[in-house]
Design a protein around this motif. Structure first.
Motif, short mmCIF file in Angstrom:
data_model
loop_
_atom_site.label_atom_id
_atom_site.label_comp_id
_atom_site.label_asym_id
_atom_site.label_seq_id
_atom_site.Cartn_x
_atom_site.Cartn_y
_atom_site.Cartn_z
N ASN A 68 80.72 -10.21 83.98
CA ASN A 68 80.93 -11.57 83.48
C ASN A 68 81.73 -12.37 84.50
O ASN A 68 82.82 -12.88 84.20
CB ASN A 68 81.69 -11.54 82.13
CG ASN A 68 80.96 -10.76 81.06
OD1 ASN A 68 80.10 -11.28 80.37
ND2 ASN A 68 81.31 -9.47 80.94
N GLN A 69 81.20 -12.45 85.70
CA GLN A 69 81.92 -13.16 86.76
C GLN A 69 81.97 -14.66 86.44
O GLN A 69 80.98 -15.27 86.07
CB GLN A 69 81.21 -12.94 88.09
CG GLN A 69 81.23 -11.49 88.56
CD GLN A 69 80.56 -11.31 89.90
OE1 GLN A 69 80.08 -12.27 90.51
NE2 GLN A 69 80.55 -10.07 90.40
N GLY A 70 83.21 -15.17 86.52
CA GLY A 70 83.43 -16.59 86.26
C GLY A 70 83.58 -16.95 84.80
O GLY A 70 83.80 -18.12 84.46
N ASP A 71 83.49 -15.98 83.92
CA ASP A 71 83.62 -16.23 82.47
C ASP A 71 85.08 -16.02 82.06
O ASP A 71 85.56 -14.88 81.97
CB ASP A 71 82.70 -15.30 81.69
CG ASP A 71 82.59 -15.69 80.22
OD1 ASP A 71 83.46 -16.47 79.74
OD2 ASP A 71 81.66 -15.21 79.54
N GLU A 72 85.81 -17.11 81.84
CA GLU A 72 87.24 -17.02 81.51
C GLU A 72 87.45 -16.39 80.13
O GLU A 72 88.41 -15.64 79.92
CB GLU A 72 87.87 -18.40 81.54
CG GLU A 72 87.87 -19.04 82.94
CD GLU A 72 88.53 -20.40 82.94
OE1 GLU A 72 88.63 -20.99 84.01
OE2 GLU A 72 88.96 -20.85 81.85
N LYS A 73 86.56 -16.66 79.23
CA LYS A 73 86.72 -16.08 77.89
C LYS A 73 86.57 -14.57 77.94
O LYS A 73 87.35 -13.83 77.30
CB LYS A 73 85.69 -16.69 76.95
CG LYS A 73 85.79 -16.17 75.53
CD LYS A 73 84.77 -16.84 74.63
CE LYS A 73 84.87 -16.29 73.20
NZ LYS A 73 83.88 -16.92 72.29
N ALA A 74 85.58 -14.09 78.68
CA ALA A 74 85.41 -12.65 78.80
C ALA A 74 86.61 -12.00 79.46
O ALA A 74 87.04 -10.90 79.06
CB ALA A 74 84.14 -12.35 79.59
N ALA A 75 87.17 -12.65 80.47
CA ALA A 75 88.35 -12.10 81.15
C ALA A 75 89.55 -12.04 80.19
O ALA A 75 90.33 -11.08 80.19
CB ALA A 75 88.68 -12.94 82.37
N ARG A 76 89.68 -13.07 79.35
CA ARG A 76 90.79 -13.09 78.39
C ARG A 76 90.62 -11.98 77.35
O ARG A 76 91.59 -11.30 77.00
CB ARG A 76 90.85 -14.46 77.73
CG ARG A 76 92.08 -14.62 76.82
CD ARG A 76 92.26 -16.07 76.39
NE ARG A 76 91.10 -16.55 75.62
CZ ARG A 76 90.21 -17.42 76.07
NH1 ARG A 76 90.31 -17.90 77.30
NH2 ARG A 76 89.19 -17.82 75.31
#
Length: 305
Positions: free
Chosen positions: A38-46
């Motif tokens: 999920n590169q660039g997905d801030e929600k996934a990183a959170r």
């Protein structure tokens, strides 16, 4: 009851789930929200950061036990708040993290309810102690003070004892003399012309004997409520007619004195015990007016009144 969001909810497992289930849930969520997928997905990183934190706590037996204790404490608090009618606790967000037990204890110490409860308990204990300990001189000792000694000029040069000395302890071991009080009630009878319809026109007193020639008690009646506490003064000096007086005991509902007071005279009724009394009186018509009243009554009878 409001739901408490926990690390078990973050991993989507039950609270009593074994370590194998916790590990499998973590792997499944990691594959779904891993940054590489999920590169660039801030929600996934959170979400991945929350999942990592939850697994680190639940995979450690000591930290997981502390987390379970915190859950029990929070649920008890929520249940208490709901039963007392207070607002629900603040909602938990996705970035929520469980505080440590030390932080939890500090939070309770900052609660005003905790301090008010402690102060109330201390105050109640102190009040009970004061009631149980018998110290008759506690209040005088607390109010006592030592005034500054000053030289005050005498107000009078007349020698002799203090006229108010009987009301204060002299400092000697002998107690002061008891103070006696006498309640005095006075009835002032107003001047009024005799009336045949309402005043006493009989030539004899209620005891069947002629009205006395002097002011005093009427014989034949018992003297009730004898004592030394009260005196009643009947002042008939402004009324030219004699009066028949009854001292009525309001508590017992009975007459305790019967007296006769001459016109323009005065009588002191003493020897009464302390109580609530009412002075009742009637004018006594003299012999001259008594004949007029008798003649008036006869005329009214003849006229058919």
């Amino acid at each position: 009851m409001a739901k408490i969001h926990t690390h078990y909810d973050n991993l989507k497992v039950a609270r009593g789930a074994p370590q194998e289930v916790v590990r499998a849930a973590y792997k499944a969520l990691s594959q779904k929200y891993h940054p590489d997928k999920n590169q660039g997905d801030e929600k996934a990183a959170r979400i991945m950061a929350i999942v990592n934190t939850a697994y680190n706590i639940l995979s450690d037996p000591v930290r997981r036990k502390e987390h379970d204790e915190w859950i029990a404490s929070e649920e008890w608090e929520v249940e208490w708040l709901e039963s007392s009618g207070e607002d629900n606790p603040r909602p938990r967000g996705e970035n929520w993290q469980a505080p440590s037990p030390a932080r939890q204890r500090r939070r309770w110490l900052r609660e005003p309810r905790w301090w008010l409860g402690m102060l109330g308990g201390v105050a109640l204990g102190g009040a009970c102690a004061l009631l149980l300990v018998k110290q008759p001189r506690l209040l005088p000792s607390a109010l006592a003070f030592t005034p500054k000694q000053e030289t005050v000029p005498a107000l009078t040069s007349v020698p002799g004892p203090d006229p108010d000395a009987w009301a204060m302890p002299s400092g000697a071991k002998t107690p002061p003399a008891p103070v006696k009080a006498l309640a005095v009630t006075q009835l002032v009878v107003p001047a009024r012309q005799p009336e045949c319809d309402t005043d006493l026109t009989t030539p004899a007193a209620p005891n069947g004997e002629p009205w006395p020639e002097q002011s005093g008690y009427i014989s034949g009646y018992p003297l009730g409520n004898s004592g030394r506490e009260m005196t009643v003064v009947v002042d008939n000096s402004a009324n030219p007619n004699p009066v028949f007086v009854k001292i009525h005991d309001l508590d017992r509902g009975s007459n305790v004195r019967h007296a006769y007071v001459l016109g323009s005279g005065m009588l002191t009724i003493d020897g009464l015990a302390a109580g609530k009394y009412e002075v009742r009186y009637q004018n006594v018509v003299g012999s001259a007016l008594r004949a007029e009243c008798k003649t008036k009554a006869a005329r009214q009878a003849d006229a058919g009144f």
